[in-house]
Design an enzyme around this catalytic site. Sequence first.
Site, mmCIF file in Angstrom:
data_model
loop_
_atom_site.group_PDB
_atom_site.id
_atom_site.type_symbol
_atom_site.label_atom_id
_atom_site.label_comp_id
_atom_site.label_asym_id
_atom_site.label_seq_id
_atom_site.Cartn_x
_atom_site.Cartn_y
_atom_site.Cartn_z
ATOM 1 N N GLY A 267 -2.907 -3.283 -2.928
ATOM 2 C CA GLY A 267 -3.473 -1.939 -2.807
ATOM 3 C C GLY A 267 -3.017 -1.296 -1.513
ATOM 4 O O GLY A 267 -1.962 -1.642 -0.972
ATOM 5 N N TRP B 241 -4.438 0.282 -9.711
ATOM 6 C CA TRP B 241 -4.352 0.871 -11.051
ATOM 7 C C TRP B 241 -2.918 1.086 -11.519
ATOM 8 O O TRP B 241 -2.693 1.398 -12.678
ATOM 9 C CB TRP B 241 -5.073 2.238 -11.048
ATOM 10 C CG TRP B 241 -4.651 3.093 -9.894
ATOM 11 C CD1 TRP B 241 -5.302 3.223 -8.697
ATOM 12 C CD2 TRP B 241 -3.467 3.894 -9.788
ATOM 13 N NE1 TRP B 241 -4.599 4.045 -7.849
ATOM 14 C CE2 TRP B 241 -3.468 4.477 -8.501
ATOM 15 C CE3 TRP B 241 -2.404 4.192 -10.646
ATOM 16 C CZ2 TRP B 241 -2.455 5.330 -8.056
ATOM 17 C CZ3 TRP B 241 -1.392 5.028 -10.211
ATOM 18 C CH2 TRP B 241 -1.424 5.583 -8.929
ATOM 19 N N GLU C 101 2.910 7.578 2.224
ATOM 20 C CA GLU C 101 3.412 7.317 0.881
ATOM 21 C C GLU C 101 2.974 8.479 -0.025
ATOM 22 O O GLU C 101 1.775 8.761 -0.123
ATOM 23 C CB GLU C 101 2.694 6.046 0.424
ATOM 24 C CG GLU C 101 3.436 5.105 -0.418
ATOM 25 C CD GLU C 101 2.519 3.927 -0.802
ATOM 26 O OE1 GLU C 101 1.330 3.882 -0.449
ATOM 27 O OE2 GLU C 101 3.034 3.042 -1.478
ATOM 28 N N LYS D 56 -11.440 -8.420 -9.676
ATOM 29 C CA LYS D 56 -11.944 -7.048 -9.863
ATOM 30 C C LYS D 56 -10.766 -6.085 -9.968
ATOM 31 O O LYS D 56 -10.027 -5.905 -9.018
ATOM 32 C CB LYS D 56 -12.838 -6.622 -8.695
ATOM 33 C CG LYS D 56 -13.528 -5.299 -8.977
ATOM 34 C CD LYS D 56 -13.847 -4.488 -7.741
ATOM 35 C CE LYS D 56 -12.697 -3.737 -7.152
ATOM 36 N NZ LYS D 56 -12.175 -2.627 -7.958
HETATM 37 P P1 NAP Z 1 -6.635 1.025 -3.064
HETATM 38 O O1 NAP Z 1 -7.419 2.268 -2.970
HETATM 39 O O2 NAP Z 1 -6.416 0.241 -1.832
HETATM 40 O O3 NAP Z 1 -7.361 0.131 -4.176
HETATM 41 C C1 NAP Z 1 -6.898 -1.138 -4.560
HETATM 42 C C2 NAP Z 1 -8.075 -1.966 -5.060
HETATM 43 O O4 NAP Z 1 -9.011 -2.158 -4.000
HETATM 44 C C3 NAP Z 1 -8.860 -1.300 -6.184
HETATM 45 O O5 NAP Z 1 -9.357 -2.291 -7.042
HETATM 46 C C4 NAP Z 1 -9.984 -0.621 -5.409
HETATM 47 O O6 NAP Z 1 -11.107 -0.347 -6.185
HETATM 48 C C5 NAP Z 1 -10.285 -1.671 -4.369
HETATM 49 N N1 NAP Z 1 -10.951 -1.126 -3.193
HETATM 50 C C6 NAP Z 1 -10.736 0.059 -2.586
HETATM 51 N N2 NAP Z 1 -11.525 0.166 -1.487
HETATM 52 C C7 NAP Z 1 -12.235 -0.998 -1.413
HETATM 53 C C8 NAP Z 1 -13.209 -1.498 -0.506
HETATM 54 N N3 NAP Z 1 -13.589 -0.819 0.572
HETATM 55 N N4 NAP Z 1 -13.735 -2.714 -0.738
HETATM 56 C C9 NAP Z 1 -13.352 -3.426 -1.797
HETATM 57 N N5 NAP Z 1 -12.431 -3.022 -2.704
HETATM 58 C C10 NAP Z 1 -11.872 -1.809 -2.503
HETATM 59 O O7 NAP Z 1 -5.172 1.285 -3.664
HETATM 60 P P2 NAP Z 1 -4.789 2.090 -4.979
HETATM 61 O O8 NAP Z 1 -4.863 3.533 -4.682
HETATM 62 O O9 NAP Z 1 -5.545 1.571 -6.161
HETATM 63 O O10 NAP Z 1 -3.271 1.637 -5.177
HETATM 64 C C11 NAP Z 1 -2.217 2.277 -4.560
HETATM 65 C C12 NAP Z 1 -1.756 1.530 -3.333
HETATM 66 O O11 NAP Z 1 -1.418 0.191 -3.699
HETATM 67 C C13 NAP Z 1 -0.496 2.111 -2.746
HETATM 68 O O12 NAP Z 1 -0.596 2.146 -1.347
HETATM 69 C C14 NAP Z 1 0.594 1.134 -3.175
HETATM 70 O O13 NAP Z 1 1.709 1.113 -2.337
HETATM 71 C C15 NAP Z 1 -0.148 -0.147 -3.152
HETATM 72 N N6 NAP Z 1 0.521 -1.149 -3.994
HETATM 73 C C16 NAP Z 1 1.163 -2.171 -3.369
HETATM 74 C C17 NAP Z 1 1.844 -3.109 -4.137
HETATM 75 C C18 NAP Z 1 2.564 -4.257 -3.483
HETATM 76 O O14 NAP Z 1 2.916 -5.191 -4.191
HETATM 77 N N7 NAP Z 1 2.778 -4.235 -2.188
HETATM 78 C C19 NAP Z 1 1.868 -3.004 -5.525
HETATM 79 C C20 NAP Z 1 1.193 -1.929 -6.123
HETATM 80 C C21 NAP Z 1 0.518 -1.000 -5.334
HETATM 81 P P3 NAP Z 1 -11.302 1.160 -6.751
HETATM 82 O O15 NAP Z 1 -10.265 1.380 -7.758
HETATM 83 O O16 NAP Z 1 -12.676 1.144 -7.306
HETATM 84 O O17 NAP Z 1 -11.165 2.068 -5.562
#
Ligand code: NAP
Length: 518
Positions: A266, A186, A420, A210
């Site tokens: 993510g 997000w 983090e 998605k």
């Molecule tokens: P997240 O909870 O891992 O979610 C990322 C995506 O995965 C969302 O679309 C989420 O859907 C989905 N998701 C979560 N659990 C899942 C599961 N069990 N099965 C399938 N899909 C699943 O991460 P976030 O909180 O949205 O984002 C923050 C994280 O992203 C931080 O750790 C940040 O460092 C990392 N990030 C990394 C980068 C990079 O380039 N390395 C860039 C940006 C962010 P829902 O929203 O419905 O949970």
Amino acid sequence: MQATLFTPNITDAGHAHDCAGRANPEGNMNRQYELKELIQSGNFVDGKWLEAADHARFSVSNPATGESIAQVADSGPADARAATDAAARALPAWRDRLPKERSVILHKWAALIMANQDSLGALISLEQGKPLAEGKGEVAYGASYVSWFADEATRIYGDIIPQQQRGKRMTAIREPIGVVAAITPWNFPLAMIARKIAPALAAGCTVVAKPAEDTPLTASALVLLAHGAGVPAGALNLITASREHAIAAVADWLEDPRVRKITFTGSTPVGKYLARESAGTLKKLSLELGGNAPFIVFDDADLEAAVDGMLVSKFRNGGQTCVCPNRVYVQAGVYERFGEMLSRRVAALKVAPATDAAAQIGPMINARALDKIARHVDDAVEHGARVLAGGRQLAELGPNYYAPTVLADANHDMLLCREETFGPVVAMFKFETEEEAILAANDTPFGLASYFYSESPKRIDRVSRALETGIVGVNEGALASEAAPFGGVKESGYGREGSKYGLDDYLSIKYICQGNLA
Ligand code: NAP
């Protein structure tokens, strides 16, 4: 009572309409949409906006107020399967288009995104909370990846391997890997998905995507514009889902042998889960995961530049970026002075909703995020941190605001050192020697970005090589560019987005050996 601000633009599954003409009836690549027109609430599958198969919906809220913006499709496995069916059907024709044809369509998409920079920027701010200037900046950033990969589409070269035997010719060509599943977070609701879809389409792959539960509207708007720019039906499909439903929907992609690649941005635990669960069909993965970035200020640094770099790298998007410094190591000789300079600037940051033109920091994405930040700061104070600025929630502004914060005297027993924080909190650690700083900086399972400030050429060379991260900022806080390879090492993942390397993740190499030649 929650208010629905926008009328959902949705069709029943049985009465789906093809939006190819509607998205851009005049074929005008400069068509400008009102923000309201950009909001779609269905899934986009095979060129049509559809309800979820079971007609479920979930609510998308404005993080600044908690009010509902729209109700969107809450998809399950049947919707994920329908998207894969469409992507698999569309693959042969899209793969066989000339690279130049794919390039032209992607350039049109980039132009359409930029023609709608204002309304897309406002939509990002509305559902994600970042200040409007940052929302518009993200639109330009996302579009830059689309343009970049539009060009790269025409540069997918192979090799003629120097002859090894008479009568035999050996070549290596690069082919699209197949159907790609893209799953995005997000924090950059436009840029993160653009930098996956654009290289996939450029390479000749088709896509199922998605977005995150909190920010599906920007992704849908982007897909609307892609279709308007000429991306054919089935080549790009998007389903939206609540967190509860997303797991089962994505599981369908993980098990489906037609999906050949998962590209995910993510958190690290979810990245590991995807790697484990997709192993049954041995998919290729790109994982852009969490960071815990160190930011080192040496005694010989230009302190003004270091403070500027800290503000850019830490406080963009309210500290909710994967490359945000999470641990700030400051050498003893400049520790107090740096803390004073930084806290003065941080205390002056304007925290306000995106609708306030002067806003520099908006609300955090949701209550869970706010709770984590508060927990990290409280834990740090209990373990001896001094609060130099901020250190509290700003409930008077709305439900999800936290004051930009600077903490001194941080130590490695604190939660914020290991996890983090993902919020506007700077934690300052003191160090004496270069070796000590490098050991501390590398003492984490993560390895996405790191930063350091020094004016010594020899130190710059040594430290850049010693830091165990995929990205290093030297006397610079703003690192992202479509021309640069973005990605991590260790538990921050693998694969690179952007740059000349960015297409590799969407291609496989085929070796052709032709014999019986004269
Ligand atoms: P997240 O909870 O891992 O979610 C990322 C995506 O995965 C969302 O679309 C989420 O859907 C989905 N998701 C979560 N659990 C899942 C599961 N069990 N099965 C399938 N899909 C699943 O991460 P976030 O909180 O949205 O984002 C923050 C994280 O992203 C931080 O750790 C940040 O460092 C990392 N990030 C990394 C980068 C990079 O380039 N390395 C860039 C940006 C962010 P829902 O929203 O419905 O949970």
